[in-house]
Scaffold this active site. Structure first.
Site, PDB file in Angstrom:
ATOM      1  N   ASP A  12       0.865  -1.193   0.000  1.00 42.46           N
ATOM      2  CA  ASP A  12       0.000   0.000   0.000  1.00 42.46           C
ATOM      3  C   ASP A  12       0.894   1.232   0.000  1.00 42.46           C
ATOM      4  O   ASP A  12       2.075   1.161   0.337  1.00 42.46           O
ATOM      5  CB  ASP A  12      -0.915   0.019   1.242  1.00 42.46           C
ATOM      6  CG  ASP A  12      -1.842   1.240   1.248  1.00 42.46           C
ATOM      7  OD1 ASP A  12      -2.531   1.475   0.243  1.00 42.46           O
ATOM      8  OD2 ASP A  12      -1.861   1.983   2.243  1.00 42.46           O
ATOM      9  N   SER A  13       0.292   2.359  -0.355  1.00 45.16           N
ATOM     10  CA  SER A  13       1.038   3.616  -0.319  1.00 45.16           C
ATOM     11  C   SER A  13       1.465   3.953   1.118  1.00 45.16           C
ATOM     12  O   SER A  13       2.390   4.730   1.311  1.00 45.16           O
ATOM     13  CB  SER A  13       0.154   4.741  -0.861  1.00 45.16           C
ATOM     14  OG  SER A  13      -0.983   4.881  -0.035  1.00 45.16           O
ATOM     15  N   CYS A  75      -4.300  -1.442  -2.270  1.00 41.89           N
ATOM     16  CA  CYS A  75      -4.451   0.000  -2.440  1.00 41.89           C
ATOM     17  C   CYS A  75      -5.301   0.207  -3.690  1.00 41.89           C
ATOM     18  O   CYS A  75      -4.938  -0.284  -4.767  1.00 41.89           O
ATOM     19  CB  CYS A  75      -3.065   0.627  -2.624  1.00 41.89           C
ATOM     20  SG  CYS A  75      -3.090   2.374  -3.035  1.00 41.89           S
ATOM     21  N   GLU A 160      -3.995   9.195   8.145  1.00 38.47           N
ATOM     22  CA  GLU A 160      -2.535   9.054   8.256  1.00 38.47           C
ATOM     23  C   GLU A 160      -2.001   9.895   9.430  1.00 38.47           C
ATOM     24  O   GLU A 160      -0.969   9.582  10.003  1.00 38.47           O
ATOM     25  CB  GLU A 160      -1.839   9.472   6.958  1.00 38.47           C
ATOM     26  CG  GLU A 160      -2.048   8.496   5.789  1.00 38.47           C
ATOM     27  CD  GLU A 160      -0.998   7.382   5.720  1.00 38.47           C
ATOM     28  OE1 GLU A 160       0.174   7.634   6.002  1.00 38.47           O
ATOM     29  OE2 GLU A 160      -1.389   6.237   5.353  1.00 38.47           O
ATOM     30  N   CYS A 194     -11.235   2.634  -0.602  1.00 37.41           N
ATOM     31  CA  CYS A 194      -9.878   3.022  -0.227  1.00 37.41           C
ATOM     32  C   CYS A 194      -9.567   2.226   1.024  1.00 37.41           C
ATOM     33  O   CYS A 194     -10.378   2.182   1.957  1.00 37.41           O
ATOM     34  CB  CYS A 194      -9.796   4.521   0.052  1.00 37.41           C
ATOM     35  SG  CYS A 194      -8.205   5.021   0.755  1.00 37.41           S
ATOM     36  N   HIS A 196      -7.725   2.737   3.415  1.00 36.32           N
ATOM     37  CA  HIS A 196      -7.624   3.491   4.672  1.00 36.32           C
ATOM     38  C   HIS A 196      -8.982   3.641   5.358  1.00 36.32           C
ATOM     39  O   HIS A 196      -9.046   3.820   6.574  1.00 36.32           O
ATOM     40  CB  HIS A 196      -7.105   4.907   4.409  1.00 36.32           C
ATOM     41  CG  HIS A 196      -5.636   5.013   4.177  1.00 36.32           C
ATOM     42  ND1 HIS A 196      -5.026   4.529   3.049  1.00 36.32           N
ATOM     43  CD2 HIS A 196      -4.656   5.568   4.936  1.00 36.32           C
ATOM     44  CE1 HIS A 196      -3.728   4.789   3.126  1.00 36.32           C
ATOM     45  NE2 HIS A 196      -3.477   5.410   4.252  1.00 36.32           N
TER      46      HIS A 196
HETATM   47  N1  DGL Z   1      -5.113   3.306   0.683  1.00 38.63           N
HETATM   48  C1  DGL Z   1      -5.013   3.734  -0.652  1.00 38.63           C
HETATM   49  C2  DGL Z   1      -6.244   3.369  -1.475  1.00 38.63           C
HETATM   50  O1  DGL Z   1      -6.824   2.370  -1.225  1.00 38.63           O
HETATM   51  C3  DGL Z   1      -4.581   5.086  -1.029  1.00 38.63           C
HETATM   52  C4  DGL Z   1      -4.353   6.182  -0.226  1.00 38.63           C
HETATM   53  C5  DGL Z   1      -3.460   7.205  -0.867  1.00 38.63           C
HETATM   54  O2  DGL Z   1      -2.261   6.978  -0.878  1.00 38.63           O
HETATM   55  O3  DGL Z   1      -3.982   8.239  -1.326  1.00 38.63           O
HETATM   56  O4  DGL Z   1      -6.624   4.039  -2.380  1.00 38.63           O
END
Ligand code: DGL
Length: 278
Positions: A12-13, A75, A160, A194, A196
């Site tokens: 993931d990012s 991600c 974050e 997402c 997150h």
């Molecule tokens: N968690 C990531 C996603 O599912 C991306 C978050 C990001 O780096 O903007 O899109």
């Protein structure tokens, strides 16, 4: 680093993929895993297609170099912007025996089970929303379903920075939900597109009408990986089964370990990886 072991790579990012990894590790604890968070360059959501592709490819190639035969892009932004190009333009020529899977298709495949009114809302980063990947994927499986999208650029930074439980987050949670629901009053299923966003579920639920289903991806992706491994013994048999989990970050491992505990059940001890000079 555990040498000569083959692990499932989870990427993931930043921290978001840990929500997916938590479900995967709970469902399939027997396998070895390497988690990589590109925290030094997160968030990906607002970057250009080229940048997201380049960063994602670097991370996938790093995981390949650690011996992963299979990498999960946990991600949505990377899945939307980089997965297809990696699958079509890189793997067949450079890594014909490796596989990379994303999180969008497994989600799109089951979304029809959660909407009676055939109206779905998708909330994601700008990158995911602008790619229109969810519109295309859901349409493939359920052409009768209407999809409205909402980008939520403030949600990943709130998470974050560990602000997602605080009252300050309420404003942006409500703002994006209101904007989405104003697009179609028939929406009875919202996809949190997402990795997150599961951390915002308690706040979202407080603000959401109770008849709207909320779909997070953690268990969906874990179930779909279990099925994939069952159907692909040629990949499954290559993965070491000692239950090892290793964590790497391109950011500061001390910060990663503290923040990761918000996303993952167990204590996390990570090491730093220098992706740029790799
Ligand atoms: N968690 C990531 C996603 O599912 C991306 C978050 C990001 O780096 O903007 O899109």
């Amino acid at each position: 680093m555990v040498k000569n072991k083959q692990s499932i790579g989870v990427f993931d990012s930043g921290y978001g993929g840990l929500t997916v990894f938590k479900s995967i590790a709970r469902k399939l604890p027997q396998y070895n895993y390497i988690y990589l968070g590109d925290n030094a360059r997160t968030p990906y959501g607002d970057h250009s297609f080229e940048t997201i592709y380049q960063y994602t490819l670097e991370c996938v190639e790093w995981l390949f170099a650690q011996g992963c035969p299979l990498v999960i892009l946990a991600c949505n932004t990377a899945s939307a912007k980089a997965l297809r190009s990696i699958q079509q333009n890189i793997l067949p020529f450079k890594y014909p025996d490796r596989r990379v899977l994303g999180v969008i298709r497994p989600t799109a495949e089951i979304v029809g089970n959660y909407t009676h009114k055939k109206s779905v809302g998708v909330m994601g980063t700008r990158g995911t929303v602008n790619s229109e990947s969810y519109l295309m994927e859901i349409n493939k499986f359920f052409p009768e379903i209407k999809v409205a999208q909402q980008s939520c650029p403030m949600w990943v930074p709130l998470i974050e920075n560990d602000e997602h439980r605080n009252p300050g987050a309420d404003y942006f949670v409500k703002k994006y939900l209101d904007e989405l629901l104003a697009k179609d009053d028939e929406i009875d299923c919202i996809v949190l597109a997402c990795t997150h966003y599961p951390l915002l579920v308690p706040k979202i639920k407080e603000m959401l009408p109770p008849d709207i289903n909320l779909l997070a991806q953690d268990d969906i992706v874990a179930d779909s990986l279990a099925l994939y491994l069952e159907n692909h013994p040629e990949i499954e048999s290559r993965i070491s089964k000692e239950g090892h989990q290793q964590f790497f970050t391109s950011g500061d491992p001390r910060v990663f370990d503290i923040n990761a505990s918000t996303f993952f059940d167990n204590e996390v001890v990570s090491s730093r990886v220098d992706l740029i000079h790799h």
